[in-house]
Scaffold this active site. Sequence first.
Site, PDB file in Angstrom:
ATOM      1  N   ARG A   9     -33.344 -42.223 -49.470  1.00 34.53           N
ATOM      2  CA  ARG A   9     -34.626 -42.416 -50.173  1.00 34.53           C
ATOM      3  C   ARG A   9     -35.805 -41.916 -49.354  1.00 34.53           C
ATOM      4  O   ARG A   9     -36.856 -41.607 -49.888  1.00 34.53           O
ATOM      5  CB  ARG A   9     -34.852 -43.914 -50.449  1.00 34.53           C
ATOM      6  CG  ARG A   9     -34.028 -44.488 -51.566  1.00 34.53           C
ATOM      7  CD  ARG A   9     -34.056 -46.007 -51.525  1.00 34.53           C
ATOM      8  NE  ARG A   9     -35.375 -46.598 -51.652  1.00 34.53           N
ATOM      9  CZ  ARG A   9     -35.932 -46.979 -52.798  1.00 34.53           C
ATOM     10  NH1 ARG A   9     -35.275 -46.816 -53.916  1.00 34.53           N
ATOM     11  NH2 ARG A   9     -37.130 -47.513 -52.827  1.00 34.53           N
ATOM     12  N   ARG A  20     -39.410 -34.636 -42.785  1.00 38.41           N
ATOM     13  CA  ARG A  20     -40.131 -33.364 -42.988  1.00 38.41           C
ATOM     14  C   ARG A  20     -40.485 -32.712 -41.657  1.00 38.41           C
ATOM     15  O   ARG A  20     -40.942 -33.393 -40.739  1.00 38.41           O
ATOM     16  CB  ARG A  20     -41.424 -33.599 -43.771  1.00 38.41           C
ATOM     17  CG  ARG A  20     -41.229 -34.234 -45.127  1.00 38.41           C
ATOM     18  CD  ARG A  20     -42.478 -34.043 -45.979  1.00 38.41           C
ATOM     19  NE  ARG A  20     -42.395 -34.826 -47.209  1.00 38.41           N
ATOM     20  CZ  ARG A  20     -42.982 -36.006 -47.378  1.00 38.41           C
ATOM     21  NH1 ARG A  20     -43.729 -36.525 -46.420  1.00 38.41           N
ATOM     22  NH2 ARG A  20     -42.851 -36.652 -48.511  1.00 38.41           N
TER      23      ARG A  20
END
Length: 385
Positions: A176, A180
């Site tokens: 979930r 990045r």
Amino acid sequence: MSTPDLLIVGSGLFGLTLADRAAREHGAKVTVIDNRPHIGGNAYSEIDPETGIEVHKYGAHLFHTSNTRVWEYVNEFTSFTNYVHRVYTTHKGIVYPMPINLGTINQFFNAAMTPDEARALIAEQAGEFAGQDPENLNDKGISLIGRPLYEAFIKHYTGKQWQTDPKDLPASIIKRLPVRYTYDNRYFNDTYEGLPTNGYTAWLENMADHPNIEVKLGVDYFDESQPFNKKDVRGQLPVVYTGPVDRYFDYELGDLKWRTIDLESETLETGDFQGTSVMNYADESVPFTRIIEPRHFHPERDYAKDKTIIMREYSRFASREDEPYYPVNSADDRSTLLEYRERAEAEPSTLFGGRLGTYQYLDMHMAIGAALSMADNKLEDLLRR
Ligand code: FAD
Ligand code: UDP
């Protein structure tokens, strides 16, 4: 109102979506019952009378979706603010951005790595799990962010939240959270995001605002002294049931395990306690998982500047008397669930839906999306029975 065409048990987003579709699309008369004293299930919020701040009674609720149909549908009932969710986490007395992004990585390693350099370092720190797709949360976490970041930000937070060894938890929980290699620190990846402009309760009440929909609060489906109880209704009326599936069958095949949270709320004499809506606490030494400061969900509102509310969140296993919040979903639970599902399919004129009825970790947009699919595919048939 006379006998309805459809009874909905539970006024959460799943139940309200079905009620809306049945009333508006099929012209059906719908009664919605809920054993709580208010509409809206866990998405319900209320205005704190002392401070005027909107408080999400059952824990912070952030709306986000990439499903255009769901977005257009919810916009029929409320507009949304341009709130974008960002989360920070405190580890050993220092605040880092979450989810893990290049900012978190560089701050943690006291470095100025480029995306490629950071990727190479993480791959090295993922060791034997690099490039693998492990099935448990522990190994998956290490494969995604390497061992040092995993141990700092995930291991203990997850331990506090789930009270289960991360090796025994499914990898899906950690999937979930995005990872990045840019400085983008948005919490969600979705196309659409925001908070209902006039609050959750106004949105939820709009969904039920139709002459064919009657909502009865404080009514438990299993209380035989009340109208519309299971004993009287079963087989007599079409029903959409959104309560716990194991409760429906009197726990005959065993209890499905849930986690619940305790929210410890405090009003403080300051206009701003933490400068952001959600601060996670990654370390084992802090007993709560996070602190929510609801005023930051609505920076556009003119809230009083001298007071704020904070809510410390503690997580634990639920007993039957607690609010069931998150399905634990162990292997045992999954096999029990399959048996309950078989029973549910055989129930006369009753469809099971929503988070509790299907024992699934559903975000709001997923609950609404699933309800719209049920309305598309099954409602007409159900109403004919
Ligand atoms: P619910 O909202 O649980 O509604 C079910 C209703 O049925 C309840 O009101 C209950 O009282 C009623 N009921 C049960 N049994 C009976 C009975 N016997 N008789 C009568 N009524 C009964 N989603 C997001 O998208 N973003 C978030 O940030 C987010 N945060 C969350 C945080 C927490 C702590 C929790 C628990 C959930 C969060 N969610 C979030 C998920 C969101 O709450 C659910 O997606 C949504 O509530 C699902 O709606 P539902 O109708 O399936 O269930
Ligand atoms: N998580 C973590 N550290 C954090 C935030 C999340 O370890 O600072 C893990 C934790 O296992 C959690 C999962 O990531 O259950 C998913 O996070 P999310 O915020 O989606 O969970 P929620 O708060 O909605 O339950």
